[in-house]
Write an enzyme that holds these catalytic residues in place. Structure first.
Site, PDB file in Angstrom:
ATOM      1  N   ARG A  50       0.846  -1.108   0.023  1.00  0.00           N
ATOM      2  CA  ARG A  50      -0.031  -0.086   0.019  1.00  0.00           C
ATOM      3  C   ARG A  50       0.890   1.293   0.075  1.00  0.00           C
ATOM      4  O   ARG A  50       1.379   1.638   1.036  1.00  0.00           O
ATOM      5  CB  ARG A  50      -1.021  -0.033   1.285  1.00  0.00           C
ATOM      6  CG  ARG A  50      -2.027  -1.001   1.291  1.00  0.00           C
ATOM      7  CD  ARG A  50      -2.626  -1.258   2.510  1.00  0.00           C
ATOM      8  NE  ARG A  50      -3.749  -2.448   2.585  1.00  0.00           N
ATOM      9  CZ  ARG A  50      -4.438  -2.528   3.661  1.00  0.00           C
ATOM     10  NH1 ARG A  50      -4.291  -1.705   4.758  1.00  0.00           N
ATOM     11  NH2 ARG A  50      -5.317  -3.456   3.542  1.00  0.00           N
ATOM     12  N   ASP A  52       1.997   5.189  -0.126  1.00  0.00           N
ATOM     13  CA  ASP A  52       1.390   6.330   0.382  1.00  0.00           C
ATOM     14  C   ASP A  52       1.164   7.386  -0.599  1.00  0.00           C
ATOM     15  O   ASP A  52       1.607   7.068  -1.808  1.00  0.00           O
ATOM     16  CB  ASP A  52       2.500   7.053   1.349  1.00  0.00           C
ATOM     17  CG  ASP A  52       2.694   6.266   2.623  1.00  0.00           C
ATOM     18  OD1 ASP A  52       1.720   5.430   2.953  1.00  0.00           O
ATOM     19  OD2 ASP A  52       3.500   6.414   3.194  1.00  0.00           O
ATOM     20  N   ARG A 203      11.831   6.060   3.155  1.00  0.00           N
ATOM     21  CA  ARG A 203      11.947   7.356   3.102  1.00  0.00           C
ATOM     22  C   ARG A 203      12.577   8.049   4.227  1.00  0.00           C
ATOM     23  O   ARG A 203      13.393   8.800   4.350  1.00  0.00           O
ATOM     24  CB  ARG A 203      10.449   8.212   3.033  1.00  0.00           C
ATOM     25  CG  ARG A 203       9.869   7.866   1.816  1.00  0.00           C
ATOM     26  CD  ARG A 203       8.306   8.339   1.920  1.00  0.00           C
ATOM     27  NE  ARG A 203       8.132   9.879   2.428  1.00  0.00           N
ATOM     28  CZ  ARG A 203       7.032  10.181   2.857  1.00  0.00           C
ATOM     29  NH1 ARG A 203       6.014   9.540   2.899  1.00  0.00           N
ATOM     30  NH2 ARG A 203       6.874  11.394   3.152  1.00  0.00           N
TER      31      ARG A 203
END
Length: 257
Positions: A50, A52, A203
């Protein structure tokens, strides 16, 4: 109901992530709406990951259950027709076993993060890469990244809202390469492979390593941050638009590529 695996490419910029949300544009919602044009009913698809809001993919994989026995090529062509003009494309489609699952059958995810060092604004790739205005030390970033490979408690590098049962994960590979772009400026490509990732893990890694490359962090500070098991020890979390879900590996490639 025949089950189909879909390899999906998308620009995450216009979407509020992969997962369907009420009154918000999502990639899952776009594909399910296209499926409903082919077989009018409610559809629920499952994905390998999933992503972002703002995150892209050229190797996302999902599966869908259909009532009709579709030829995979015709199904992909029909979906692509109904997905227009959304920046989503089904680049491969294959019929799979009824118990095959895009998420749970997967044995590896691969991510790519693109970072460009250039002061002038980007024209062609705005929203596709993370841009910083200073040069980066490739060797230092590689030294810092080496501390992250292997099985660790990655509490420092996961979002505070991460829903994973455990922060312990195994990072199989972390490679960083520098290429010279056509405009003459350097682009740094971070490539990561693991069975699964924590929320914001990639990230958090890249944002921290950018600080290493810029000289604000020593490479060994990455090891110290990892050992701290404390989110406050993480460097800045970089923006989503340089991140791509690059591919998903299965015991047997459903697409035969």
């Amino acid at each position: 109901m025949p089950r189909y695996a879909l390899k999906v490419e998308y620009d995450g910029g216009p979407f509020s992530g992969w997962q369907r949300q009420v009154d918000l544009p999502t990639v899952q919602g776009a594909i399910e709406a296209a499926l409903a044009r082919l077989e009018p009913r409610d559809h629920t698809i499952a994905a390998a990951g999933r992503t972002d809001a703002g995150v892209h993919a050229f190797g996302q994989v999902a599966h869908a259950d259909m009532e009709k026995d579709w030829d995979p090529f015709r199904l992909s062509e029909a979906l692509n027709f109904h997905l227009k003009p959304a920046p989503v494309a089904i680049i491969a489609c294959a019929k799979v076993a009824d118990d095959w699952h895009a998420r749970f059958t997967a044995i590896e995810r691969r991510y790519l993060f693109r970072l460009v060092a250039r002061r002038a604004p980007l024209t062609f790739e705005k929203g596709q890469v993370w841009q910083v205005g200073h040069p980066l030390d490739l060797a230092a970033m590689r030294e810092g990244a080496a501390h992250l490979v292997g099985r660790h408690d990655f509490t420092t590098f996961r979002s505070s809202i991460c829903q994973a049962d455990s922060p312990v994960k195994t990072l199989d590979r972390f490679e960083i390469e520098e290429i010279t772009r056509p405009d003459g400026f350097p682009e740094y490509r971070f490539r990561l492979r693991a069975r699964s990732f924590l929320h914001n893990q990639v990230r958090s890694f890249v944002g921290t390593l950018e600080r290493v490359g810029a000289g604000a962090w020593a490479p060994d500070r990455v090891a110290e941050a990892l050992a701290a098991k404390d989110r406050a020890a993480c460097g800045p979390v970089c923006p989503p638009h340089g991140l791509y879900l690059a591919g998903v590996t299965y015991p047997h490639d459903p697409f035969g590529q």
